[in-house]
Design a protein around this motif. Structure first.
Motif, PDB file in Angstrom:
ATOM      1  N   LYS A  45       6.754  -3.310   9.212  1.00 53.30           N
ATOM      2  CA  LYS A  45       5.654  -2.638   8.159  1.00 53.30           C
ATOM      3  C   LYS A  45       5.562  -3.134   7.048  1.00 53.30           C
ATOM      4  N   GLY A  46       7.008  -3.219   6.508  1.00 53.53           N
ATOM      5  CA  GLY A  46       7.087  -3.523   5.044  1.00 53.53           C
ATOM      6  C   GLY A  46       6.750  -4.999   5.012  1.00 53.53           C
ATOM      7  N   LEU A  47       7.245  -6.007   6.094  1.00 51.06           N
ATOM      8  CA  LEU A  47       6.861  -7.418   5.989  1.00 51.06           C
ATOM      9  C   LEU A  47       5.433  -7.675   6.067  1.00 51.06           C
ATOM     10  N   LEU A  48       4.793  -7.021   6.828  1.00 54.33           N
ATOM     11  CA  LEU A  48       3.435  -7.278   6.944  1.00 54.33           C
ATOM     12  C   LEU A  48       2.630  -6.966   5.777  1.00 54.33           C
ATOM     13  N   GLN A  49       2.965  -5.769   5.364  1.00 52.49           N
ATOM     14  CA  GLN A  49       2.304  -5.269   4.086  1.00 52.49           C
ATOM     15  C   GLN A  49       2.592  -6.342   2.891  1.00 52.49           C
ATOM     16  N   GLN A  50       3.672  -6.798   2.889  1.00 53.87           N
ATOM     17  CA  GLN A  50       3.915  -7.915   1.609  1.00 53.87           C
ATOM     18  C   GLN A  50       3.230  -9.052   1.984  1.00 53.87           C
ATOM     19  N   GLU A  51       2.997  -9.568   3.279  1.00 56.85           N
ATOM     20  CA  GLU A  51       2.254 -10.662   3.455  1.00 56.85           C
ATOM     21  C   GLU A  51       0.583 -10.427   3.112  1.00 56.85           C
ATOM     22  N   LEU A  52       0.142  -9.273   3.548  1.00 56.76           N
ATOM     23  CA  LEU A  52      -1.091  -9.153   3.235  1.00 56.76           C
ATOM     24  C   LEU A  52      -1.400  -8.749   1.755  1.00 56.76           C
ATOM     25  N   GLU A  53      -0.549  -8.431   1.042  1.00 52.51           N
ATOM     26  CA  GLU A  53      -0.953  -7.813  -0.119  1.00 52.51           C
ATOM     27  C   GLU A  53      -0.603  -9.227  -0.936  1.00 52.51           C
ATOM     28  N   SER A  54       0.057 -10.143  -0.630  1.00 57.07           N
ATOM     29  CA  SER A  54       0.099 -11.553  -1.371  1.00 57.07           C
ATOM     30  C   SER A  54      -1.136 -12.244  -1.145  1.00 57.07           C
ATOM     31  N   VAL A  55      -1.907 -11.949  -0.310  1.00 58.76           N
ATOM     32  CA  VAL A  55      -3.193 -12.742  -0.065  1.00 58.76           C
ATOM     33  C   VAL A  55      -4.535 -12.096  -0.561  1.00 58.76           C
ATOM     34  N   GLY A  56      -4.142 -10.736  -1.094  1.00 58.84           N
ATOM     35  CA  GLY A  56      -5.253 -10.002  -1.622  1.00 58.84           C
ATOM     36  C   GLY A  56      -5.904  -9.040  -1.011  1.00 58.84           C
ATOM     37  N   ILE A  57      -5.269  -8.626   0.228  1.00 58.47           N
ATOM     38  CA  ILE A  57      -5.834  -7.597   0.982  1.00 58.47           C
ATOM     39  C   ILE A  57      -5.164  -6.255   0.558  1.00 58.47           C
ATOM     40  N   ARG A  58      -5.529  -5.269   0.126  1.00 58.72           N
ATOM     41  CA  ARG A  58      -5.221  -4.134  -0.178  1.00 58.72           C
ATOM     42  C   ARG A  58      -5.387  -2.940   0.796  1.00 58.72           C
ATOM     43  N   LEU A  59      -4.596  -2.435   1.379  1.00 53.42           N
ATOM     44  CA  LEU A  59      -4.904  -1.462   2.306  1.00 53.42           C
ATOM     45  C   LEU A  59      -4.697   0.019   2.027  1.00 53.42           C
ATOM     46  N   ASN A  60      -5.596   0.760   2.503  1.00 53.65           N
ATOM     47  CA  ASN A  60      -5.716   2.013   2.158  1.00 53.65           C
ATOM     48  C   ASN A  60      -5.878   2.426   0.824  1.00 53.65           C
ATOM     49  N   ALA A  61      -6.465   1.622   0.035  1.00 50.20           N
ATOM     50  CA  ALA A  61      -6.398   1.673  -1.382  1.00 50.20           C
ATOM     51  C   ALA A  61      -7.904   1.471  -1.870  1.00 50.20           C
ATOM     52  N   THR A  62      -8.445   1.980  -3.112  1.00 49.82           N
ATOM     53  CA  THR A  62      -9.641   2.026  -3.603  1.00 49.82           C
ATOM     54  C   THR A  62      -9.585   1.138  -4.696  1.00 49.82           C
ATOM     55  N   PRO A  63     -10.699   0.287  -5.010  1.00 51.69           N
ATOM     56  CA  PRO A  63     -10.968  -0.530  -6.139  1.00 51.69           C
ATOM     57  C   PRO A  63     -10.528   0.309  -7.366  1.00 51.69           C
ATOM     58  N   PRO A  64      -9.874  -0.464  -8.390  1.00 47.07           N
ATOM     59  CA  PRO A  64      -9.868   0.130  -9.669  1.00 47.07           C
ATOM     60  C   PRO A  64     -11.063   0.424 -10.487  1.00 47.07           C
ATOM     61  N   ASN A  65     -11.343   1.511 -11.089  1.00 49.49           N
ATOM     62  CA  ASN A  65     -12.717   1.769 -11.722  1.00 49.49           C
ATOM     63  C   ASN A  65     -12.508   0.915 -13.170  1.00 49.49           C
ATOM     64  N   ILE A  66     -12.776  -0.470 -13.269  1.00 52.92           N
ATOM     65  CA  ILE A  66     -12.695  -0.987 -14.450  1.00 52.92           C
ATOM     66  C   ILE A  66     -13.961  -2.051 -14.471  1.00 52.92           C
ATOM     67  N   TYR A  67     -14.535  -2.020 -15.541  1.00 55.64           N
ATOM     68  CA  TYR A  67     -15.784  -2.862 -15.905  1.00 55.64           C
ATOM     69  C   TYR A  67     -15.175  -4.080 -16.355  1.00 55.64           C
ATOM     70  N   PHE A  68     -15.500  -5.470 -16.003  1.00 60.51           N
ATOM     71  CA  PHE A  68     -15.345  -6.509 -16.538  1.00 60.51           C
ATOM     72  C   PHE A  68     -16.134  -7.539 -16.339  1.00 60.51           C
ATOM     73  N   LYS A  69     -16.614  -7.894 -17.295  1.00 62.52           N
ATOM     74  CA  LYS A  69     -17.875  -9.143 -17.347  1.00 62.52           C
ATOM     75  C   LYS A  69     -17.385 -10.360 -18.445  1.00 62.52           C
ATOM     76  N   GLN A  70     -17.612 -11.470 -17.986  1.00 61.29           N
ATOM     77  CA  GLN A  70     -17.207 -12.583 -18.773  1.00 61.29           C
ATOM     78  C   GLN A  70     -18.614 -12.898 -19.562  1.00 61.29           C
ATOM     79  N   LYS A  71     -18.478 -13.355 -21.158  1.00 60.29           N
ATOM     80  CA  LYS A  71     -19.477 -13.570 -21.560  1.00 60.29           C
ATOM     81  C   LYS A  71     -19.528 -15.057 -22.194  1.00 60.29           C
ATOM     82  N   SER A  72     -20.376 -15.572 -22.829  1.00 60.58           N
ATOM     83  CA  SER A  72     -20.435 -16.865 -23.527  1.00 60.58           C
ATOM     84  C   SER A  72     -19.854 -17.145 -24.896  1.00 60.58           C
ATOM     85  N   GLY A  73     -19.646 -15.726 -25.265  1.00 55.78           N
ATOM     86  CA  GLY A  73     -19.107 -15.875 -26.890  1.00 55.78           C
ATOM     87  C   GLY A  73     -19.020 -14.299 -27.160  1.00 55.78           C
ATOM     88  N   GLY A  74     -18.420 -14.104 -28.384  1.00 48.38           N
ATOM     89  CA  GLY A  74     -18.008 -12.643 -28.717  1.00 48.38           C
ATOM     90  C   GLY A  74     -16.813 -12.275 -28.882  1.00 48.38           C
TER      91      GLY A  74
END
Length: 364
Positions: free
Chosen positions: A156-185
């Motif tokens: 279980k620990g090894l598989l979680q580590q493999e999936l975590e390293s490629v951007g798969i988050r298991l039984n987690a919710t996306p963080p509530n962060i607003y992020f937007k790139q801009k051209s200036g400012g």
């Protein structure tokens, strides 16, 4: 130095660095670099000379479940037991060499079950065709992590580590962060809650590593450095996962009880067909499917053919599945079931439906 060597060096440096106030910015920078290199590794070379056989299969049915696990943990046996598909079964490792799909018919819904080849340590780096396996797993609605109960929690620990390293988050919710790139400012960093794990300096350090100098960031949760890096990367998959401990007939009662009480876990025996009914119920619950039945005026509901939707589906979604023009001709709908305040309830397009509701659509 290749990407794999760079990743290994950064992981080694992170493990050797003590975590304290003086090193938190250095660790944040290392984590950002690590995430960037891992993304480059997943993207692979921009030019391809062909060759390798992929095993992506056409998505079918009302949902997709992918089985991941090490070789010889019972994935093929479970597929053959729950579906009509026969997958090669043997007592040696790597019996399954490609993706084998099957269909589970449960509560009137058709769920696609994928038997993926066994992965090994280092799969995220491409070992044992692990990259193809993980790329298919990302397309699933639910992941069944098949584990050999006789080997404890090591797999279980090894598989979680493999999936975590490629951007798969298991039984987690996306963080509530607003992020937007801009051209200036420049960088605009704000928060609606107190931040205890990250500060403005850390945010600027991470964004500098990504060559981002103009962006708007709003923290709506007390996020960690890892969660902020996930938002900046923007390619994370947040999937529900069921940890399936197979071969429980080899365990004592005490060991069985320990695994059964773990969160998001279930214990089964594919060979003896033990507890497979509860596994199907758990898959249904984690997929969040809703069955809706239709009714014609003056006729009883048609319980033989359900419309299968996701949790939070509305009357508008039902109309879209019945006919593409029905929404424009919609007048009102009558709903019977747990979502109705009284039966029947006259509702509009925005009404959310629940499992086993009955709906009658009235046109203009």
């Amino acid at each position: 130095m290749g990407i794999l060597e760079k990743i290994k060096d950064i992981e080694t440096e992170i493990s050797r660095t003590q975590k304290n106030k003086a090193t938190e910015y250095h660790l944040g920078l290392l984590k950002a670099k690590l995430a960037r290199y891992r993304s480059q590794l997943l993207e692979g070379p921009k030019t391809s000379k062909g060759g390798g056989e992929g095993f992506e299969v056409l998505k079918a049915g009302d949902g997709r479940v992918a089985m991941v696990g090490f070789p010889s943990v019972g994935k093929s046996t479970l597929l053959s037991t729950l579906t009509d598909t026969e997958s090669a079964i043997a007592s040696y490792e790597f019996t399954t060499l490609t993706c084998v799909p099957g269909n589970i018919i449960y509560k009137g819904a058709k769920i696609q079950l994928l038997d993926l080849p066994g992965i090994i340590e280092g799969a995220a780096g491409g070992k044992g065709r692990g990259r193809q396996v993980i790329s298919v797993a990302r397309t699933a609605d639910v992941i069944l992590m098949m584990l050999d109960a006789s080997k404890g929690d090591v797999q279980k620990g090894l598989l979680q580590q493999e999936l975590e390293s490629v951007g798969i988050r298991l039984n987690a919710t996306p963080p509530n962060i607003y992020f937007k790139q801009k051209s200036g400012g420049g960088l605009s960093i704000n928060s609606t809650v107190p931040l205890t794990h990250i500060d403005d300096k850390m945010v600027r350090t991470i964004l500098h590593e990504y060559r981002i100098f103009n962006a708007e960031i709003l923290f709506k949760c007390d996020a960690t450095v890892d969660e902020f890096v996930d938002v900046v990367e923007g390619n994370r998959s947040y999937l529900r996962c069921v940890y399936v401990y197979n071969k429980i007939d080899c365990l004592s009662v005490e060991e069985l009880d320990k695994f059964a009480r773990q969160p998001d876990s279930i214990v089964v025996s594919c060979n003896l067909r033990l507890n497979l009914d509860n596994l199907l119920r758990m898959i249904w619950e984690y997929m969040g499917l809703v069955r809706v039945y239709t009714k014609r005026r003056g006729a009883p509901p048609d319980f033989s053919d359900a419309i299968v939707l996701r949790n939070g589906a509305t009357v508008e979604d039902v109309c879209g599945l019945i006919h593409k023009d029905l929404k424009n001709q919609f007048k009102y709908a009558l709903v019977w079931g747990t979502s109705a305040k009284h039966t029947p309830q006259k509702v509009g397009l925005a009404q959310e439906l629940e499992d086993e509701d009955v709906i009658m659509v009235c046109k203009k």
